[in-house]
Every structure is written in structure tokens, then in C-alpha cells.
Design an enzyme around this catalytic site. Structure first.
Site, PDB file in Angstrom:
ATOM      1  N   CYS A  33      32.497  10.055 -12.682  1.00 29.83           N
ATOM      2  CA  CYS A  33      31.516  10.246 -13.754  1.00 29.83           C
ATOM      3  C   CYS A  33      32.172  10.543 -15.095  1.00 29.83           C
ATOM      4  CB  CYS A  33      30.525  11.350 -13.396  1.00 29.83           C
ATOM      5  SG  CYS A  33      31.287  12.947 -13.155  1.00 29.83           S
ATOM      6  N   ASP A  35      33.402  13.434 -16.145  1.00 27.91           N
ATOM      7  CA  ASP A  35      33.269  14.815 -16.613  1.00 27.91           C
ATOM      8  C   ASP A  35      34.562  15.586 -16.351  1.00 27.91           C
ATOM      9  OD1 ASP A  35      30.559  14.515 -17.351  1.00 27.91           O
ATOM     10  OD2 ASP A  35      29.901  14.922 -15.310  1.00 27.91           O
ATOM     11  N   CYS A  58      28.833  14.684 -19.983  1.00 33.15           N
ATOM     12  CA  CYS A  58      27.426  14.503 -20.330  1.00 33.15           C
ATOM     13  C   CYS A  58      26.777  15.835 -20.717  1.00 33.15           C
ATOM     14  CB  CYS A  58      26.681  13.869 -19.158  1.00 33.15           C
ATOM     15  SG  CYS A  58      26.582  14.944 -17.708  1.00 33.15           S
ATOM     16  N   CYS A 102      27.391  18.363 -11.848  1.00 31.52           N
ATOM     17  CA  CYS A 102      27.844  19.089 -13.035  1.00 31.52           C
ATOM     18  C   CYS A 102      27.902  20.594 -12.758  1.00 31.52           C
ATOM     19  CB  CYS A 102      26.922  18.803 -14.218  1.00 31.52           C
ATOM     20  SG  CYS A 102      26.953  17.093 -14.751  1.00 31.52           S
TER      21      CYS A 102
END
Length: 145
Positions: A33, A35, A58, A102
Site C-alpha cells: 500500500c 504506507d 494515505c 493503517c
């Protein structure tokens, strides 16, 4: 889709930055992703006196990092170790299932920084021996569906 708290912590994140000469620094990321979270801890007498973060990712990643720092600032190492990704997500009034990773990254960034602290100070922190920082964070999304 996103709660007001997620939007607030994304638009006005708390504790952004770095701590020079931090007692513990941890960085975790997820290649799938993109991150990446870096957490800095200042610890005195077993208490997290200050915590800062830098996150590339994000809005949910930034909000999770921000909320996680708020939840551990002023807490003991043991209290920080008990922080779960679910507690981070709940404090944000929830995250969409596809963004739960996250909150997992935020939990792991804290534990990675605590592991660094424990190694620098040659101390044992219960619970760190079982941590797998290479965990596939996206697998947690399936648990939430």
C-alpha cells in the site's frame, strides 16, 4: 466513509515531527500500500514523555499515527505495549475495513520504537519477543470483513 475524527486527525495531525536523540525510533511499512510510519519516543523513568511521528501514506495512515501518539503520550511503557490497533481504530470512531491495516501499522510502529529503546538500554519489555514486524498488514483487513 470516514469519521469526523479520522478527517480531523488527517487534516490537523498531532505530534508530527521527529525527536532528536530519541530514546527509541521505530519504522514500519507496507510495500503493497506504500504506507511508511516512523515513530520517535522520549522516555523518562518508564514513562513516554514525548512522542512524534512521520508518516508517508494515505489519510487513514496519518490519522492512525496521530491518534496512536495521542493515546500513548504520558503513558507508561506497559500501557503503550497494551495499545492495540483496534483501540486506535475505535478512538478514531472506526476505519473502513480496507484501511484497518493503517491502525496495525501504527501499533507496530510504537512497538518497533519500544524494541529499539529496549535494545539501546539493554532492558526487557514483555510482549516484544512475539512481534512480527514483517506481518502482512492487509491480512487484518480480511479479519474485519
Amino acid at each position: 466513509m470516514y469519521s469526523e475524527k479520522v478527517m480531523e486527525h488527517f487534516q490537523n495531525p498531532r505530534n508530527v515531527g521527529e525527536i532528536l536523540n530519541a530514546d527509541g525510533v521505530g519504522e514500519v511499512g507496507n510495500a503493497k500500500c506504500g504506507d511508511i510510519m516512523k515513530m520517535y519516543l522520549k522516555i523518562e523513568d518508564g514513562v513516554i514523555e514525548d512522542v512524534k511521528f512521520k508518516t508517508f501514506g494515505c489519510g487513514s495512515a496519518i490519522a492512525s499515527s496521530s491518534m496512536a501518539t495521542e493515546l500513548i503520550k504520558g503513558k507508561t511503557i506497559e500501557e503503550a505495549m497494551n495499545l492495540t490497533n483496534k483501540a486506535v481504530a475505535e478512538a478514531l470512531d472506526g476505519l473502513p475495513p480496507v484501511k484497518m491495516h493503517c491502525s496495525v501499522l501504527a501499533e507496530q510502529a510504537i512497538k518497533s520504537a519500544l524494541l529499539d529503546y529496549s535494545k539501546k538500554n539493554n532492558i526487557h519489555i514483555d510482549g516484544l519477543e512475539d512481534i512480527n514486524f514483517d506481518d502482512d498488514h492487509h491480512a487484518h483487513e480480511l479479519e474485519e470483513l
